[in-house]
Design a protein around this motif. Structure first.
Motif, mmCIF file in Angstrom:
data_model
loop_
_atom_site.group_PDB
_atom_site.id
_atom_site.type_symbol
_atom_site.label_atom_id
_atom_site.label_comp_id
_atom_site.label_asym_id
_atom_site.label_seq_id
_atom_site.Cartn_x
_atom_site.Cartn_y
_atom_site.Cartn_z
ATOM 1 N N ASP A 396 -6.793 -7.619 -44.993
ATOM 2 C CA ASP A 396 -5.951 -6.759 -45.816
ATOM 3 C C ASP A 396 -4.672 -6.485 -45.023
ATOM 4 O OD1 ASP A 396 -4.666 -4.772 -47.233
ATOM 5 O OD2 ASP A 396 -6.473 -3.572 -47.590
ATOM 6 N N PRO A 397 -3.536 -7.040 -45.444
ATOM 7 C CA PRO A 397 -2.297 -6.880 -44.661
ATOM 8 C C PRO A 397 -1.842 -5.434 -44.516
ATOM 9 C CG PRO A 397 -1.859 -7.859 -46.817
ATOM 10 C CD PRO A 397 -3.340 -7.875 -46.643
ATOM 11 N N SER A 398 -2.286 -4.558 -45.404
ATOM 12 C CA SER A 398 -1.889 -3.157 -45.278
ATOM 13 C C SER A 398 -2.728 -2.430 -44.226
ATOM 14 C CB SER A 398 -2.039 -2.448 -46.631
ATOM 15 O OG SER A 398 -3.400 -2.387 -47.026
ATOM 16 N N VAL A 399 -3.874 -3.004 -43.895
ATOM 17 C CA VAL A 399 -4.778 -2.393 -42.910
ATOM 18 C C VAL A 399 -4.760 -3.166 -41.593
ATOM 19 C CG1 VAL A 399 -7.190 -1.854 -42.385
ATOM 20 C CG2 VAL A 399 -6.278 -1.429 -44.681
ATOM 21 N N HIS A 400 -4.813 -4.486 -41.708
ATOM 22 C CA HIS A 400 -4.873 -5.337 -40.523
ATOM 23 C C HIS A 400 -3.452 -5.766 -40.162
ATOM 24 C CE1 HIS A 400 -8.859 -5.920 -42.634
ATOM 25 N NE2 HIS A 400 -9.205 -5.382 -41.469
ATOM 26 N N THR A 401 -2.762 -4.861 -39.492
ATOM 27 C CA THR A 401 -1.334 -5.071 -39.213
ATOM 28 C C THR A 401 -1.076 -5.714 -37.860
ATOM 29 O OG1 THR A 401 -1.239 -2.805 -38.358
ATOM 30 C CG2 THR A 401 -0.660 -3.138 -40.673
ATOM 31 N N GLY A 402 -2.025 -5.706 -36.975
ATOM 32 C CA GLY A 402 -1.873 -6.358 -35.682
ATOM 33 C C GLY A 402 -0.747 -5.774 -34.861
ATOM 34 N N PRO A 403 0.127 -6.626 -34.280
ATOM 35 C CA PRO A 403 1.181 -6.145 -33.373
ATOM 36 C C PRO A 403 2.182 -5.206 -34.037
ATOM 37 C CG PRO A 403 1.511 -8.452 -33.948
ATOM 38 C CD PRO A 403 0.151 -8.084 -34.429
ATOM 39 N N PRO A 597 -13.441 0.668 -29.555
ATOM 40 C CA PRO A 597 -13.041 -0.606 -28.943
ATOM 41 C C PRO A 597 -12.174 -0.431 -27.701
ATOM 42 C CG PRO A 597 -11.813 -0.214 -30.963
ATOM 43 C CD PRO A 597 -12.895 0.824 -30.912
ATOM 44 N N GLU A 598 -11.621 0.781 -27.504
ATOM 45 C CA GLU A 598 -10.809 1.002 -26.312
ATOM 46 C C GLU A 598 -11.638 0.855 -25.025
ATOM 47 O OE1 GLU A 598 -12.145 5.029 -27.964
ATOM 48 O OE2 GLU A 598 -11.262 3.166 -28.740
ATOM 49 N N ARG A 599 -12.948 0.926 -25.158
ATOM 50 C CA ARG A 599 -13.799 0.707 -23.993
ATOM 51 C C ARG A 599 -13.679 -0.728 -23.461
ATOM 52 N NH1 ARG A 599 -19.655 3.616 -25.312
ATOM 53 N NH2 ARG A 599 -18.906 5.794 -25.276
ATOM 54 N N CYS A 600 -13.125 -1.587 -24.258
ATOM 55 C CA CYS A 600 -13.048 -3.000 -23.891
ATOM 56 C C CYS A 600 -11.685 -3.392 -23.336
ATOM 57 C CB CYS A 600 -13.380 -3.879 -25.106
ATOM 58 S SG CYS A 600 -14.993 -3.518 -25.847
ATOM 59 N N GLU A 601 -10.778 -2.432 -23.204
ATOM 60 C CA GLU A 601 -9.462 -2.760 -22.675
ATOM 61 C C GLU A 601 -9.513 -2.889 -21.155
ATOM 62 O OE1 GLU A 601 -7.375 1.638 -22.192
ATOM 63 O OE2 GLU A 601 -7.074 0.507 -24.053
ATOM 64 N N VAL A 602 -8.542 -3.604 -20.605
ATOM 65 C CA VAL A 602 -8.413 -3.742 -19.154
ATOM 66 C C VAL A 602 -6.992 -3.385 -18.762
ATOM 67 C CG1 VAL A 602 -10.173 -5.535 -18.978
ATOM 68 C CG2 VAL A 602 -7.796 -6.190 -19.327
ATOM 69 N N SER A 603 -6.783 -3.114 -17.499
ATOM 70 C CA SER A 603 -5.442 -2.779 -17.038
ATOM 71 C C SER A 603 -4.557 -4.021 -17.080
ATOM 72 C CB SER A 603 -5.489 -2.232 -15.615
ATOM 73 O OG SER A 603 -5.879 -3.250 -14.707
ATOM 74 N N PRO A 641 -5.501 -3.815 -24.639
ATOM 75 C CA PRO A 641 -6.676 -3.558 -25.491
ATOM 76 C C PRO A 641 -7.254 -4.840 -26.084
ATOM 77 C CG PRO A 641 -4.671 -3.016 -26.661
ATOM 78 C CD PRO A 641 -4.249 -3.394 -25.270
ATOM 79 N N ALA A 642 -8.418 -4.704 -26.686
ATOM 80 C CA ALA A 642 -9.071 -5.829 -27.355
ATOM 81 C C ALA A 642 -8.732 -5.873 -28.830
ATOM 82 C CB ALA A 642 -10.586 -5.742 -27.174
ATOM 83 N N VAL A 643 -8.316 -4.728 -29.385
ATOM 84 C CA VAL A 643 -7.971 -4.624 -30.804
ATOM 85 C C VAL A 643 -6.650 -3.878 -30.929
ATOM 86 C CG1 VAL A 643 -8.664 -3.686 -33.049
ATOM 87 C CG2 VAL A 643 -10.404 -4.606 -31.502
ATOM 88 N N ILE A 644 -5.730 -4.416 -31.709
ATOM 89 C CA ILE A 644 -4.465 -3.741 -32.021
ATOM 90 C C ILE A 644 -4.242 -3.845 -33.521
ATOM 91 C CG2 ILE A 644 -1.946 -3.813 -31.797
ATOM 92 C CD1 ILE A 644 -2.234 -4.660 -28.941
ATOM 93 N N GLY A 645 -3.944 -2.722 -34.146
ATOM 94 C CA GLY A 645 -3.695 -2.729 -35.588
ATOM 95 C C GLY A 645 -4.860 -3.266 -36.380
ATOM 96 N N ILE A 656 -6.600 -16.289 -27.749
ATOM 97 C CA ILE A 656 -6.213 -15.330 -28.778
ATOM 98 C C ILE A 656 -6.628 -15.847 -30.158
ATOM 99 C CG2 ILE A 656 -4.286 -13.936 -29.659
ATOM 100 C CD1 ILE A 656 -4.907 -13.652 -26.632
ATOM 101 N N THR A 657 -7.003 -14.916 -31.045
ATOM 102 C CA THR A 657 -7.419 -15.318 -32.393
ATOM 103 C C THR A 657 -6.234 -15.892 -33.171
ATOM 104 O OG1 THR A 657 -6.977 -13.107 -33.289
ATOM 105 C CG2 THR A 657 -9.216 -13.551 -32.503
ATOM 106 N N GLU A 658 -6.546 -16.736 -34.108
ATOM 107 C CA GLU A 658 -5.519 -17.320 -34.977
ATOM 108 C C GLU A 658 -4.779 -16.225 -35.727
ATOM 109 O OE1 GLU A 658 -3.786 -18.805 -38.712
ATOM 110 O OE2 GLU A 658 -5.431 -17.361 -38.449
ATOM 111 N N THR A 659 -5.502 -15.193 -36.168
ATOM 112 C CA THR A 659 -4.892 -14.124 -36.962
ATOM 113 C C THR A 659 -3.841 -13.380 -36.158
ATOM 114 O OG1 THR A 659 -6.953 -13.849 -38.204
ATOM 115 C CG2 THR A 659 -5.369 -12.033 -38.280
ATOM 116 N N TYR A 660 -4.172 -13.010 -34.940
ATOM 117 C CA TYR A 660 -3.211 -12.223 -34.149
ATOM 118 C C TYR A 660 -1.989 -13.064 -33.777
ATOM 119 C CZ TYR A 660 -1.588 -8.476 -31.149
ATOM 120 O OH TYR A 660 -0.832 -7.448 -30.615
ATOM 121 N N ILE A 661 -2.190 -14.319 -33.432
ATOM 122 C CA ILE A 661 -1.051 -15.193 -33.113
ATOM 123 C C ILE A 661 -0.160 -15.375 -34.338
ATOM 124 C CG2 ILE A 661 -0.439 -17.593 -32.637
ATOM 125 C CD1 ILE A 661 -1.153 -16.206 -30.102
ATOM 126 N N ARG A 662 -0.775 -15.547 -35.493
ATOM 127 C CA ARG A 662 0.024 -15.727 -36.723
ATOM 128 C C ARG A 662 0.872 -14.487 -37.000
ATOM 129 N NH1 ARG A 662 -1.903 -14.280 -41.424
ATOM 130 N NH2 ARG A 662 -4.072 -14.557 -40.734
#
Length: 677
Positions: A396-403, A597-603, A641-645, A656-662
Motif C-alpha cells: 500500500d503506497p500510502s502506508v509502505h512509504t519506505g525512505p 523492529p528497532e531492536r534489529c537496528e545497528v549503529s 534500522p531494519a525497517v523504514i516507512g 536490500i529488498t527490491e521494494t526498498y531499492i525501487r
C-alpha cells in the motif's frame, strides 16, 4: 547348497559396534563445538564404510548360501531397522520447529522435512549449496539426514548388483572374482567422480551420492574379502591401531577449508577399513579390544538414534539462546539430552520394532514407510501453510512509504511491514527471474548479455559489478523508463569490478571473475556506453591478501586499473557506495520483533565497518568517475534500522529488498544529476 564361505558365520563384531561409537562421537563433538574437533565431520565417512561392510556381508552371505538375494526381504529389513526411529525424530523435530523456530525458517524446514522423509535431503542440500541466493540459508534441524539419504540411494542399486550376480552364479557358475570386479568398478568410478567434482564445486559434491558411493563400496569389498579369509595375525594388531590413528588424525587435522570428500576422504575411509580388517585380536592391547569394551559398545548401540537427535537439539538450543555457538553449559545440556533421547528411542522404538517382529512382510514395510512419509509431510505442510498465512501482506503506497518516511512523523506505526519477513528473502530484482545475474562459473560476458529498454533509446547505460550492484537494478530500471535509457547488465555473483584477482568462497583464486571483468571491458569497447554504473560488496577480498588493509588497497588499485580502461571507451563511471551490512540475519530478527523492529537496528559505525575501496578508485580517476552515497537513506541519527516507512530494508544480512531499492529511484536519480552536473 554351496558351502558356507569362511568367516560367514561371524555375524556380530563388537569392535565394529565400538567403531560406530567413534563415528558418532566425532560428529557429536564437531557439531557441539567445531573448534574442539575441526574435522569431526569424517565420522560420517566412518559410518559409510561400516554400513557398506555390514550390509554387503548380509547380501553376500544370502547370495552364497541361498543362491539368490531377496530384494523384498532386503528392504523389509531396512524399513524395520531405520524408519521407526527416523520417523519419530522427524515428527518430533517438525512439531518443535513449529513452535521454536522463527517463522522465516519454517518454509525451508518444511521442505527439508519432506526431503528427509523421502530420503532425498542430500539432493536438496546439493541444489541449495550451488544456489547463490540460498547459500547463506540458516541450517535446518533436519539437514543431517543428508547422510541417511546417501545411504538409501546407494542401497537402491547395491542389492540389485548382488541379485544379478547370484543369478549369473547359478546359471554360469561365476566366481567371487567377477563380483569383486563389479564392485571395484563402482568404487573406482565413484572415487574419480568424487575427486573431480570436489575440485570443481566442493559445496555440492559434499552431498552427492556419486561422490560418496565409493566409501560404502570400500566396506563392501572388504566384506567380500574377509568372507574368504582373515589377514595374518601378526599384521592385524598394528593395522588396527594405524587405522584408528588415521581416523582420529583426519578428525584433528581437517577443517571446513579442507576440500572434501575428494582425495582427503581416503584417509578416514581407509583408516576405518583397516580397523575392520584387523578384526578381533587375541591380545588386550589392540584397537579391537578398546573398541569392544562395554562403554564403547553401549554408545555404538545408541549411535543411530544419537545421530538423529543431536543435531535438531543443537539448532533449537542456538535459536533459544540467540547465539552463534553453544556455551560450556549449553554443550553439556545438549549432549546429555541427546544421549537420553537416544537411549529412550532405542529402548522404546528401535528394540520393540525389531524384537517383536512388527515389520515382517513387504506389505507391512510398505505401510510403515508410507505412513511415516505421509505423517512427516503433513507436519511440514502445516508449517508451510502457517508461513503462507503470515506472508499475505499487500503493498500500500500510502502506508509502505519506505525512505520517504525519513524525517517525517510516523503516523502509521503498527502497520504490517512490506514485504513481510517471511517473504523478504524472495523480494528480488527482476533480473534474477530473467536469469541475468551471471553465476560464479560464468566467465564470458558476451554469452550472457541482458538488455532492457527500447533499441532506439537515447542513452546507453551499462551496469557491472557483483550482487550489490545488481540489487540497484529496480531503481535503475525505473530511471531507464523515465529517462529513455537502454540498460545493459553485466553483473556477476561475488565479482567486484576490479582487475585484482579476488578469492572465491573457499579461499581459492576466483579466476572466472577476473576473466569476466576483462571480458566486460572488451564488450564496452564495442558498446561504448554513455554511462556506467557499478557497486560491490566491501567484503570482497583479494586472493592471497594477509591483512584487511592490504586487501582493501589491492582491490582499490585493481578497480583503478580496470576503470581507466573503461573510461577510455565509455562515458562517466558512477560508483554507488556499498549499502550497510548487519552481522546477523535481519529478516529473522524482525520476524521475532514485529512490534519492536528497532531492536534489529545497528549503529552506523558497525554497519559500515569496512571502508569502500570504490572511494579510492573514484578519487584516483578524477573527473571520469563519480561516487554516489545514499547511506543517509539507510541510516538515521547514527543508527541503521531494519525497517523504514513500514518497508523491510533487508532480505538478508547484506542485500536490500527490491521494494526498498525501487522506492529509492527518485533519490538515486537526483543525486546522479547533481554529480554529473
Amino acid at each position: 547348497m554351496p558351502a558356507t564361505p569362511p568367516g560367514a558365520e561371524r555375524r556380530f563384531r563388537p569392535e565394529v559396534q565400538g567403531l560406530r561409537a567413534v563415528a558418532v562421537l566425532l560428529v557429536l563433538v564437531y557439531h557441539l563445538n567445531p573448534a574442539l574437533l575441526p574435522g569431526g565431520y569424517v565420522g560420517v565417512d566412518v559410518f559409510f564404510v561400516i554400513s557398506g561392510f555390514l550390509i554387503t556381508s548380509l547380501l553376500y552371505r544370502e547370495a552364497t548360501e541361498h543362491g539368490r538375494v531377496s530384494i523384498r526381504g532386503f528392504y523389509v529389513r531396512r524399513v524395520r531397522r531405520l524408519l521407526p526411529a527416523a520417523t519419530v525424530v522427524l515428527l518430533g523435530t517438525g512439531v518443535l520447529s513449529f513452535f521454536l523456530l522463527p517463522i522465516t525458517r519454517l518454509t525451508d524446514t518444511a521442505w527439508q522435512l519432506a526431503a528427509s522423509a523421502f530420503y532425498v535431503e542430500n539432493l536438496y542440500l546439493a541444489r541449495q549449496a550451488v544456489d547463490y541466493l540460498a547459500s547463506d540459508t540458516p541450517p535446518s534441524p533436519v539437514q543431517h539426514f543428508w547422510s541417511l539419504s546417501v545411504e538409501e540411494q546407494f542401497y537402491v542399486v547395491w542389492p540389485l548388483l548382488f541379485a544379478a550376480w547370484a543369478l549369473t552364479r547359478r546359471r554360469r557358475r561365476t566366481t567371487a572374482l567377477s563380483l569383486t570386479v563389479l564392485l571395484g568398478s563402482v568404487l573406482v568410478l565413484s572415487f574419480a567422480c568424487s575427486v573431480v567434482l570436489t575440485s570443481q564445486e566442493s559445496a555440492s559434491a559434499y552431498f552427492l551420492p556419486t561422490t560418496r558411493a565409493w566409501e560404502l563400496a570400500v566396506g563392501g569389498l572388504l566384506a567380500v574379502g574377509l568372507a574368504h579369509g582373515s589377514l595374518p595375525e601378526r599384521v592385524r594388531a598394528p593395522l588396527g591401531w594405524l587405522g584408528l590413528a588415521a581416523v582420529v588424525a583426519s578428525a584433528v587435522a581437517y577443517d571446513d577449508a579442507t576440500p572434501f570428500p575428494g582425495w582427503a576422504a581416503a584417509l578416514p575411509v581407509l583408516g576405518t577399513a583397516a580397523v575392520i580388517a584387523a578384526e578381533q585380536g587375541s591380545g588386550r592391547l589392540t584397537a579391537s579390544a578398546l573398541l569392544g569394551t562395554a562403554p564403547a559398545r553401549w554408545v555404538g548401540d545408541v549411535s543411530y538414534s544419537l545421530y538423529l537427535w543431536h543435531w535438531p537439539l543443537i539448532v533449537f538450543a542456538l535459536v533459544l539462546t540467540g547465539r552463534d555457538g553453544l556455551g560450556p553449559l549449553d554443550t553439556v545440556v545438549v549432549a546429555g539430552l541427546s544421549v537420553l533421547l537416544a537411549w529412550a528411542t532405542k529402548v522404546w522404538v528401535e528394540d520393540p520394532v525389531r524384537d517383536r517382529g512388527l515389520v515382517r512382510s513387504g506389505r507391512s514395510a510398505l505401510a510403515v514407510a508410507t505412513a511415516g512419509m505421509v505423517s512427516v509431510a503433513a507436519v511440514g505442510g502445516a508449517a508451510y501453510l502457517q508461513v503462507d498465512r503470515s506472508g499475505s501482506v499487500t503493498f500500500d503506497p500510502s502506508v509502505h512509504t519506505g525512505p520517504a518516511a525519513i524525517g517525517r512523523s510516523a503516523d502509521s506505526e503498527g502497520e504490517w511491514t512490506y514485504p513481510s519477513p517471511v517473504r523478504a528473502e524472495d523480494d528480488l530484482p527482476l533480473l534474477y527471474d530473467d536469469d541475468c545475474q551471471a553465476s560464479k562459473e560464468d566467465s564470458d560476458p558476451a554469452s550472457a548479455e541482458c538488455v532492457y529498454g527500447a533499441e532506439d533509446a537515447g542513452t546507453t547505460v551499462a551496469v557491472v559489478g557483483d550482487s550489490h550492484s545488481a540489487q540497484w537494478f529496480p531503481a535503475l530500471h525505473e530511471m531507464a523508463e523515465e529517462r529513455d535509457w537502454r540498460l545493459f547488465l553485466y553483473t556477476k555473483s561475488s565479482c567486484a569490478f576490479t582487475d585484482t584477482m579476488t578469492a572465491d568462497a573457499e579461499g581459492g583464486a576466483y579466476e572466472e571473475c577476473q576473466e569476466w571483468n576483462r571480458g566486460v571491458v572488451e564488450e564496452f569497447a564495442e558498446l561504448a556506453p554513455d554511462l556506467v554504473f557499478t557497486s560491490s560488496s566491501t567484503t570482497s577480498r583479494p586472493f592471497g591478501a594477509e591483512t584487511v588493509e592490504e586487501g582493501k588497497t589491492a582491490i582499490a588499485e585493481g578497480m583503478h586499473r580496470l576503470w581507466q580502461d573503461v573510461a577510455e571507451v565509455s562515458g562517466p563511471i558512477v560508483a554507488i557506495r556499498d549499502t550497510p551490512r548487519h552481522q546477523r540475519d535481519v529478516v529473522e530478527c524482525v520476524s521475532a520483533n514485529l512490534d519492536q523492529p528497532e531492536r534489529c537496528e545497528v549503529s552506523e559505525g558497525e554497519a559500515f565497518e569496512h571502508a569502500d575501496p570504490q572511494e579510492e578508485a573514484v578519487l584516483a580517476l578524477g573527473d571520469e568517475a563519480h561516487m554516489l552515497d545514499l547511506s543517509d537513506r539507510f541510516c538515521v541519527d547514527g543508527a541503521c534500522p531494519a525497517v523504514i516507512g513500514n518497508v523491510m530494508i533487508y532480505r538478508d544480512a547484506g542485500h536490500i529488498t527490491e521494494t526498498y531499492i525501487r522506492l529509492l529511484a527518485h533519490d538515486l536519480g537526483s543525486r546522479l544529476d547533481r554529480a554529473l552536473s
